[in-house]
Design a protein around this motif. Structure first.
Motif, PDB file in Angstrom:
ATOM      1  N   ALA A  41       0.853  -1.183   0.000  1.00  0.00           N
ATOM      2  CA  ALA A  41       0.000   0.000   0.000  1.00  0.00           C
ATOM      3  C   ALA A  41       0.891   1.236   0.000  1.00  0.00           C
ATOM      4  O   ALA A  41       1.913   1.283   0.693  1.00  0.00           O
ATOM      5  CB  ALA A  41      -0.921   0.019   1.210  1.00  0.00           C
ATOM      6  N   VAL A  42       0.500   2.241  -0.791  1.00  0.00           N
ATOM      7  CA  VAL A  42       1.283   3.472  -0.927  1.00  0.00           C
ATOM      8  C   VAL A  42       0.408   4.675  -0.597  1.00  0.00           C
ATOM      9  O   VAL A  42      -0.741   4.766  -1.041  1.00  0.00           O
ATOM     10  CB  VAL A  42       1.853   3.614  -2.353  1.00  0.00           C
ATOM     11  CG1 VAL A  42       2.710   4.876  -2.453  1.00  0.00           C
ATOM     12  CG2 VAL A  42       2.685   2.384  -2.735  1.00  0.00           C
ATOM     13  N   LEU A  43       0.958   5.618   0.193  1.00  0.00           N
ATOM     14  CA  LEU A  43       0.267   6.830   0.628  1.00  0.00           C
ATOM     15  C   LEU A  43       0.855   8.060  -0.068  1.00  0.00           C
ATOM     16  O   LEU A  43       1.929   7.988  -0.670  1.00  0.00           O
ATOM     17  CB  LEU A  43       0.401   6.999   2.148  1.00  0.00           C
ATOM     18  CG  LEU A  43      -0.008   5.830   3.040  1.00  0.00           C
ATOM     19  CD1 LEU A  43       0.273   6.187   4.500  1.00  0.00           C
ATOM     20  CD2 LEU A  43      -1.470   5.491   2.848  1.00  0.00           C
ATOM     21  N   PRO A  44       0.189   9.234   0.024  1.00  0.00           N
ATOM     22  CA  PRO A  44       0.702  10.449  -0.620  1.00  0.00           C
ATOM     23  C   PRO A  44       1.864  11.093   0.149  1.00  0.00           C
ATOM     24  O   PRO A  44       2.096  10.832   1.330  1.00  0.00           O
ATOM     25  CB  PRO A  44      -0.513  11.396  -0.617  1.00  0.00           C
ATOM     26  CG  PRO A  44      -1.689  10.555  -0.251  1.00  0.00           C
ATOM     27  CD  PRO A  44      -1.168   9.433   0.571  1.00  0.00           C
ATOM     28  N   GLU A  45       2.537  11.973  -0.545  1.00  0.00           N
ATOM     29  CA  GLU A  45       3.547  12.851   0.050  1.00  0.00           C
ATOM     30  C   GLU A  45       2.879  13.764   1.086  1.00  0.00           C
ATOM     31  O   GLU A  45       1.699  14.107   0.966  1.00  0.00           O
ATOM     32  CB  GLU A  45       4.188  13.677  -1.069  1.00  0.00           C
ATOM     33  CG  GLU A  45       5.302  14.606  -0.638  1.00  0.00           C
ATOM     34  CD  GLU A  45       5.805  15.473  -1.784  1.00  0.00           C
ATOM     35  OE1 GLU A  45       6.943  15.953  -1.692  1.00  0.00           O
ATOM     36  OE2 GLU A  45       5.055  15.681  -2.770  1.00  0.00           O
ATOM     37  N   TYR A  46       3.634  14.167   2.114  1.00  0.00           N
ATOM     38  CA  TYR A  46       3.157  15.098   3.146  1.00  0.00           C
ATOM     39  C   TYR A  46       1.865  14.626   3.809  1.00  0.00           C
ATOM     40  O   TYR A  46       1.036  15.444   4.229  1.00  0.00           O
ATOM     41  CB  TYR A  46       2.915  16.499   2.559  1.00  0.00           C
ATOM     42  CG  TYR A  46       4.130  17.176   1.990  1.00  0.00           C
ATOM     43  CD1 TYR A  46       5.311  17.263   2.714  1.00  0.00           C
ATOM     44  CD2 TYR A  46       4.093  17.755   0.723  1.00  0.00           C
ATOM     45  CE1 TYR A  46       6.428  17.887   2.185  1.00  0.00           C
ATOM     46  CE2 TYR A  46       5.201  18.384   0.188  1.00  0.00           C
ATOM     47  CZ  TYR A  46       6.368  18.453   0.926  1.00  0.00           C
ATOM     48  OH  TYR A  46       7.467  19.082   0.389  1.00  0.00           O
ATOM     49  N   HIS A  47       1.684  13.323   3.910  1.00  0.00           N
ATOM     50  CA  HIS A  47       0.361  12.818   4.308  1.00  0.00           C
ATOM     51  C   HIS A  47       0.055  13.031   5.787  1.00  0.00           C
ATOM     52  O   HIS A  47      -1.106  12.952   6.179  1.00  0.00           O
ATOM     53  CB  HIS A  47       0.251  11.320   3.981  1.00  0.00           C
ATOM     54  CG  HIS A  47       0.947  10.437   4.973  1.00  0.00           C
ATOM     55  ND1 HIS A  47       2.316  10.246   4.980  1.00  0.00           N
ATOM     56  CD2 HIS A  47       0.470   9.706   6.009  1.00  0.00           C
ATOM     57  CE1 HIS A  47       2.644   9.432   5.959  1.00  0.00           C
ATOM     58  NE2 HIS A  47       1.545   9.085   6.611  1.00  0.00           N
ATOM     59  N   LYS A  80       0.644  -7.977   7.648  1.00  0.00           N
ATOM     60  CA  LYS A  80       1.462  -8.672   6.636  1.00  0.00           C
ATOM     61  C   LYS A  80       1.355  -7.991   5.276  1.00  0.00           C
ATOM     62  O   LYS A  80       1.070  -8.623   4.260  1.00  0.00           O
ATOM     63  CB  LYS A  80       1.051 -10.149   6.553  1.00  0.00           C
ATOM     64  CG  LYS A  80       1.280 -10.917   7.845  1.00  0.00           C
ATOM     65  CD  LYS A  80       0.850 -12.368   7.733  1.00  0.00           C
ATOM     66  CE  LYS A  80       1.190 -13.158   8.985  1.00  0.00           C
ATOM     67  NZ  LYS A  80       0.618 -12.580  10.213  1.00  0.00           N
ATOM     68  N   ILE A  81       1.609  -6.693   5.281  1.00  0.00           N
ATOM     69  CA  ILE A  81       1.543  -5.906   4.055  1.00  0.00           C
ATOM     70  C   ILE A  81       2.750  -4.971   3.994  1.00  0.00           C
ATOM     71  O   ILE A  81       3.156  -4.410   5.008  1.00  0.00           O
ATOM     72  CB  ILE A  81       0.223  -5.103   3.991  1.00  0.00           C
ATOM     73  CG1 ILE A  81       0.089  -4.379   2.656  1.00  0.00           C
ATOM     74  CG2 ILE A  81       0.099  -4.125   5.160  1.00  0.00           C
ATOM     75  CD1 ILE A  81      -1.277  -3.721   2.447  1.00  0.00           C
ATOM     76  N   CYS A  82       3.351  -4.843   2.828  1.00  0.00           N
ATOM     77  CA  CYS A  82       4.428  -3.871   2.639  1.00  0.00           C
ATOM     78  C   CYS A  82       3.817  -2.473   2.547  1.00  0.00           C
ATOM     79  O   CYS A  82       2.701  -2.304   2.053  1.00  0.00           O
ATOM     80  CB  CYS A  82       5.213  -4.176   1.367  1.00  0.00           C
ATOM     81  SG  CYS A  82       6.091  -5.761   1.378  1.00  0.00           S
ATOM     82  N   LEU A  83       4.580  -1.475   2.994  1.00  0.00           N
ATOM     83  CA  LEU A  83       4.076  -0.100   3.010  1.00  0.00           C
ATOM     84  C   LEU A  83       5.129   0.882   2.499  1.00  0.00           C
ATOM     85  O   LEU A  83       6.313   0.748   2.809  1.00  0.00           O
ATOM     86  CB  LEU A  83       3.698   0.335   4.436  1.00  0.00           C
ATOM     87  CG  LEU A  83       2.580  -0.379   5.167  1.00  0.00           C
ATOM     88  CD1 LEU A  83       2.432   0.202   6.571  1.00  0.00           C
ATOM     89  CD2 LEU A  83       1.276  -0.269   4.392  1.00  0.00           C
ATOM     90  N   VAL A  84       4.661   1.854   1.736  1.00  0.00           N
ATOM     91  CA  VAL A  84       5.410   3.086   1.524  1.00  0.00           C
ATOM     92  C   VAL A  84       4.495   4.181   2.071  1.00  0.00           C
ATOM     93  O   VAL A  84       3.569   4.625   1.384  1.00  0.00           O
ATOM     94  CB  VAL A  84       5.744   3.324   0.051  1.00  0.00           C
ATOM     95  CG1 VAL A  84       6.407   4.693  -0.128  1.00  0.00           C
ATOM     96  CG2 VAL A  84       6.665   2.231  -0.475  1.00  0.00           C
ATOM     97  N   PRO A  85       4.708   4.581   3.330  1.00  0.00           N
ATOM     98  CA  PRO A  85       3.792   5.549   3.956  1.00  0.00           C
ATOM     99  C   PRO A  85       4.051   6.963   3.469  1.00  0.00           C
ATOM    100  O   PRO A  85       4.432   7.864   4.239  1.00  0.00           O
ATOM    101  CB  PRO A  85       4.079   5.378   5.451  1.00  0.00           C
ATOM    102  CG  PRO A  85       5.493   4.902   5.510  1.00  0.00           C
ATOM    103  CD  PRO A  85       5.715   4.084   4.277  1.00  0.00           C
ATOM    104  N   GLY A  86       3.807   7.156   2.184  1.00  0.00           N
ATOM    105  CA  GLY A  86       3.977   8.476   1.585  1.00  0.00           C
ATOM    106  C   GLY A  86       5.354   9.017   1.860  1.00  0.00           C
ATOM    107  O   GLY A  86       6.362   8.323   1.688  1.00  0.00           O
ATOM    108  N   THR A  87       5.407  10.279   2.287  1.00  0.00           N
ATOM    109  CA  THR A  87       6.668  10.822   2.780  1.00  0.00           C
ATOM    110  C   THR A  87       6.463  11.331   4.194  1.00  0.00           C
ATOM    111  O   THR A  87       5.358  11.700   4.592  1.00  0.00           O
ATOM    112  CB  THR A  87       7.206  11.973   1.902  1.00  0.00           C
ATOM    113  OG1 THR A  87       6.344  13.103   2.005  1.00  0.00           O
ATOM    114  CG2 THR A  87       7.338  11.532   0.464  1.00  0.00           C
ATOM    115  N   ILE A  88       7.561  11.328   4.917  1.00  0.00           N
ATOM    116  CA  ILE A  88       7.583  11.789   6.299  1.00  0.00           C
ATOM    117  C   ILE A  88       8.624  12.897   6.404  1.00  0.00           C
ATOM    118  O   ILE A  88       9.761  12.726   5.947  1.00  0.00           O
ATOM    119  CB  ILE A  88       7.919  10.627   7.247  1.00  0.00           C
ATOM    120  CG1 ILE A  88       6.776   9.595   7.232  1.00  0.00           C
ATOM    121  CG2 ILE A  88       8.172  11.130   8.667  1.00  0.00           C
ATOM    122  CD1 ILE A  88       7.075   8.334   8.009  1.00  0.00           C
ATOM    123  N   ILE A  89       8.246  14.043   6.950  1.00  0.00           N
ATOM    124  CA  ILE A  89       9.198  15.139   7.117  1.00  0.00           C
ATOM    125  C   ILE A  89      10.030  14.867   8.369  1.00  0.00           C
ATOM    126  O   ILE A  89       9.492  14.697   9.465  1.00  0.00           O
ATOM    127  CB  ILE A  89       8.487  16.493   7.232  1.00  0.00           C
ATOM    128  CG1 ILE A  89       7.608  16.718   6.008  1.00  0.00           C
ATOM    129  CG2 ILE A  89       9.510  17.621   7.373  1.00  0.00           C
ATOM    130  CD1 ILE A  89       8.343  16.673   4.697  1.00  0.00           C
TER     131      ILE A  89
END
Length: 310
Positions: A41-47, A80-89
């Motif tokens: 699952a992938v989230l947006p930038e600055y989320h 049990k899911i891979c994540l790209v949690p958007g971006t984190i500042i």
């Protein structure tokens, strides 16, 4: 390479400085994605906090980033899911004791471990007073349960060299969290005043003169560039943007592949979309265009050298 990977794109109307609410929304969507069999699952930038760098609370919340990253690690392991949690500042103290802010994307494996990260390199013009670029650090691939992936962030999309460097390192899928703010034109005084009233992620991110020629210029940029990058690099792209009212947000999160283009595409609505990526299409595209084969050849014409003198 597995023939298919089931992935989720997640977009919503990110609330400025509402870090707990945004995090809770993200977690709910991630759980929904996992329940639909998504491997990633992938989230947006600055989320987490949105883009409000002039508010002191934004810097304060950036100092809490490690807490939320750890929460995502635990969530990935639990479901049990891979994540790209958007971006984190991330807030750091520099060598001269100055405060630096990095816009960072992480790849979290389904066992909760961090497999790699990427700091935004091509900083968008209004971001430059507030963020620090990764500069001359190389773009590199990460081995993950879904394949060999690379990460870029938002305006990095505009630079073919970033993709070429990743493809030369064997990347199959490029993941691009975005809070879309594309404004590639020099600003005069009045256009600068106009830009003050624009939010990142809006269809009005183009200059007034560009909008007079084509009100949908930003949507055209995204749709054409994403498909072109897939073709010219024989790779897949997972692009995730913020969402919201149509007058203010583009959305357009999508999963795109060569040969067929977008296999899943959102408008400006909030939600999660889960779709299968047929990675055999990457092999078909490569056999057809032989891009990777050419890049690997000794004496390849376009060898990019990034030096401080350029």
């Amino acid at each position: 390479m597995a023939p298919t990977r089931r992935v989720a794109i997640i977009q919503w109307h990110i609330q400025e400085l509402a870090i707990e609410e945004n995090h809770a929304t993200a977690c709910d969507y991630i759980i929904q994605a996992a329940s639909q069999g998504a491997e990633l699952a992938v989230l947006p930038e600055y989320h987490l906090s949105g883009w409000v760098p002039t508010d002191p609370r934004w810097a304060e919340q950036a100092g809490q980033s490690a807490k939320y990253l750890a929460n995502y690690q635990a969530l990935a392991k639990e479901h049990k899911i891979c994540l790209v949690p958007g971006t984190i500042i991330e807030k750091h103290v520099g060598a001269n004791q100055d405060t630096l802010f990095y816009n960072t994307a992480y790849f979290i494996s389904s066992d909760g471990s961090i497999l790699g990260n990427y700091r935004k390199k091509n900083i968008w013009h209004p971001e430059r007073p507030h963020l620090t670029s990764s500069g001359l650090e190389s773009h590199s691939a990460i081995d993950t349960p879904i394949g060999r992936i690379g990460m870029l962030i938002c305006w990095d999309l505009a630079f073919p060299e970033a993709f070429r460097e990743l493809i030369a390192d064997g990347v199959e899928i490029v993941i691009i969290p975005t809070f879309c703010n594309i404004y590639p034109f020099p600003l005069n005084f009045w256009d600068s005043i106009w830009l003050i009233y624009l939010s990142a992620g809006t269809p009005r991110d183009a200059s007034p003169e560009a909008l007079r020629r084509n009100p949908a210029s930003e949507a055209l940029f995204l749709s054409s560039t994403l498909t072109a990058r897939c073709y010219e690099n024989t790779c897949g792209i997972i692009f995730v943007n913020a969402a919201g009212p149509a007058d203010d947000f583009l959305g357009m999160s999508q999963i795109t592949l060569p040969i067929v283009g977008p296999v899943a595409k959102m408008g400006n609505e909030e939600g999660v979309v889960v779709a299968d990526m047929d990675l055999e299409l990457l092999d078909i595209a490569e056999r057809n265009y032989k891009v990777r084969e050419d890049i690997k050849k000794e004496g390849w014409h376009y060898v990019y050298r990034h030096t401080t003198s350029q």
